[in-house]
Design an enzyme around this catalytic site. Structure first.
Site, short mmCIF file in Angstrom:
data_model
loop_
_atom_site.label_atom_id
_atom_site.label_comp_id
_atom_site.label_asym_id
_atom_site.label_seq_id
_atom_site.Cartn_x
_atom_site.Cartn_y
_atom_site.Cartn_z
N HIS A 92 -1.14 -1.22 -4.37
CA HIS A 92 -2.42 -0.90 -3.73
C HIS A 92 -2.46 0.60 -3.47
O HIS A 92 -1.57 1.18 -2.85
CB HIS A 92 -2.56 -1.68 -2.42
CG HIS A 92 -3.89 -1.51 -1.76
ND1 HIS A 92 -5.02 -2.19 -2.19
CD2 HIS A 92 -4.30 -0.74 -0.74
CE1 HIS A 92 -6.06 -1.84 -1.44
NE2 HIS A 92 -5.65 -0.95 -0.55
N GLY B 188 -9.15 4.16 6.82
CA GLY B 188 -8.83 5.56 7.04
C GLY B 188 -7.37 5.81 7.34
O GLY B 188 -6.85 6.88 7.03
N PHE B 189 -6.70 4.82 7.93
CA PHE B 189 -5.33 5.04 8.36
C PHE B 189 -4.49 3.77 8.20
O PHE B 189 -5.03 2.67 8.36
CB PHE B 189 -5.30 5.46 9.84
CG PHE B 189 -6.16 6.66 10.11
CD1 PHE B 189 -5.67 7.95 9.92
CD2 PHE B 189 -7.47 6.50 10.53
CE1 PHE B 189 -6.48 9.06 10.14
CE2 PHE B 189 -8.28 7.60 10.77
CZ PHE B 189 -7.79 8.89 10.57
N MET C 213 -8.92 8.43 -0.31
CA MET C 213 -9.82 8.80 0.80
C MET C 213 -10.33 10.22 0.61
O MET C 213 -9.56 11.11 0.23
CB MET C 213 -9.07 8.74 2.13
CG MET C 213 -8.40 7.41 2.39
SD MET C 213 -7.49 7.49 3.94
CE MET C 213 -6.70 5.87 3.93
N HIS D 276 -8.32 1.33 -4.31
CA HIS D 276 -9.31 1.13 -3.24
C HIS D 276 -9.94 2.48 -2.93
O HIS D 276 -9.30 3.34 -2.33
CB HIS D 276 -8.57 0.55 -2.02
CG HIS D 276 -9.37 0.45 -0.77
ND1 HIS D 276 -8.80 0.20 0.47
CD2 HIS D 276 -10.71 0.53 -0.54
CE1 HIS D 276 -9.73 0.15 1.40
NE2 HIS D 276 -10.90 0.37 0.82
N ASP E 7 -4.70 3.77 -2.05
CA ASP E 7 -5.82 4.12 -1.16
C ASP E 7 -6.28 5.55 -1.39
O ASP E 7 -5.54 6.50 -1.12
CB ASP E 7 -5.37 3.95 0.30
CG ASP E 7 -5.20 2.50 0.67
OD1 ASP E 7 -6.16 1.74 0.56
OD2 ASP E 7 -4.07 2.12 1.07
N GLY F 75 -1.17 1.44 9.58
CA GLY F 75 -0.53 1.17 10.85
C GLY F 75 -1.44 0.78 12.00
O GLY F 75 -1.04 0.87 13.16
N MET G 67 -11.90 -5.53 4.82
CA MET G 67 -11.09 -4.66 5.68
C MET G 67 -10.84 -5.39 7.00
O MET G 67 -11.78 -5.85 7.66
CB MET G 67 -11.82 -3.34 5.96
CG MET G 67 -11.95 -2.40 4.78
SD MET G 67 -10.42 -2.02 3.91
CE MET G 67 -9.38 -1.37 5.23
N MET H 208 -12.14 4.85 -0.94
CA MET H 208 -12.84 5.09 0.33
C MET H 208 -13.51 6.45 0.21
O MET H 208 -13.13 7.43 0.85
CB MET H 208 -11.84 5.05 1.49
CG MET H 208 -11.39 3.64 1.82
SD MET H 208 -9.86 3.59 2.76
CE MET H 208 -8.70 3.54 1.41
N GLY I 270 1.00 -2.15 4.20
CA GLY I 270 1.61 -0.83 4.11
C GLY I 270 2.70 -0.67 5.15
O GLY I 270 3.89 -0.75 4.86
N ASP J 29 -7.02 -6.36 3.82
CA ASP J 29 -6.39 -5.03 3.91
C ASP J 29 -6.44 -4.49 5.33
O ASP J 29 -7.52 -4.21 5.85
CB ASP J 29 -7.14 -4.09 2.94
CG ASP J 29 -6.50 -2.73 2.82
OD1 ASP J 29 -5.43 -2.51 3.41
OD2 ASP J 29 -7.09 -1.89 2.11
N GLY J 30 -5.25 -4.33 5.93
CA GLY J 30 -5.15 -3.68 7.24
C GLY J 30 -4.46 -4.55 8.28
O GLY J 30 -4.92 -5.65 8.58
N GLY J 31 -3.36 -4.05 8.80
CA GLY J 31 -2.66 -4.75 9.88
C GLY J 31 -2.02 -6.06 9.49
O GLY J 31 -1.73 -6.90 10.35
N SER K 18 0.84 -1.20 0.00
CA SER K 18 0.00 0.00 0.00
C SER K 18 0.87 1.24 0.00
O SER K 18 1.65 1.48 0.93
CB SER K 18 -0.90 0.02 1.24
OG SER K 18 -1.46 1.30 1.37
#
Ligand code: DX5
Ligand code: ZN
Length: 216
Positions: free
Chosen positions: A33, A142-143, A37, A66, A35, A145, A137, A68, A197, A175-177, A8
């Site tokens: 990827h 939104g963020f 927003m 992606h 993002d 990390g 997700m 958002m 990311g 996607d995420g963590g 990402s």
């Protein structure tokens, strides 16, 4: 089952994107990827079309965009023209999801549906054969990390069952963590593509981090 990695760019160095794009080009990563927003659908604002047009000039792998944003259907042609290969919209932001996915495919891109952590897999029952990708997700969008949400594993299994039951060709993206502590378990649960990311871009050697995710 595919085993793809999509770094990402949200966690890349925005002052030197060219450097990070080159690293991804040389690495074993499969997609970029991206993002987007809008500060309305999610509380953050990232980057938009002009930046993606520049990324496209140097990226040698597909752009996985992606969105958002609210009313994503208004921007399908704009993202196609900016160079998106895959375009994913949130189910929570789409009143006429079937029409939107159809328009994305007709414009020549692959279409994806994104679900927030609280959104049930059952909502996909009547759309699973009309999408090329489902992005789950595993954090609230939104963020970068943020900490991975463990409930994701059971959602992957439910989604995989639905895909098999309906003979859908949809890929499963997470996607995420994502990091080296959960990647193998996610692939084993049925994920095809892992977005990462923070894990990649804070690693001392990002190319090695990508290789590790691919080989887990
Ligand atoms: C979050 C974005 C993610 C984010 C993932 O809203 O959709 O793609 O960049 O970042 P990490 O891997 O840091 O959780
Ligand atoms: Zn994303």
């Amino acid at each position: 089952m595919a085993k793809l990695v999509a770094p990402s760019l949200l966690s890349a160095n925005f002052l030197n994107l060219s450097h990070d794009i080159g690293m991804i080009n040389r690495s074993e990563a499969d997609w970029f990827h991206i993002d987007v927003m809008d500060g309305v659908f999610v509380p953050n604002i990232s980057f938009g079309l002009p930046v993606i047009k520049h990324i496209k000039k140097e990226a040698q792998k597909p752009l996985d965009v992606h969105l958002m944003i609210v009313q994503p259907e208004r921007y399908i042609d704009a993202f196609r023209n900016a160079g998106a290969d895959w375009l994913s919209v949130h189910i929570e932001a789409s009143t006429h999801l079937h029409r939107t996915l159809d328009a994305i495919r007709k414009s020549g891109m692959k279409a994806g549906v994104v679900l927030n952590p609280h959104t049930s897999i059952t909502l996909l029952e009547d759309i699973i054969c009309d999408t090329d990708l489902v992005l789950l997700m595993s954090v609230n969008p939104g963020f970068g990390g943020q900490a991975f949400i463990e409930n994701t594993y059971s959602k992957i299994k439910l989604l995989k069952d639905l895909i098999l039951k309906r003979n859908s060709n949809a890929l499963i993206e997470i996607d995420g963590g994502v990091d080296d502590t959960n990647a193998a378990k996610l692939y084993n649960a049925g994920a095809d593509i892992l977005v990462a990311g923070n894990y990649i871009f804070t690693a001392p050697k990002p190319e090695e981090a990508i290789k590790k995710l691919k080989r887990l």
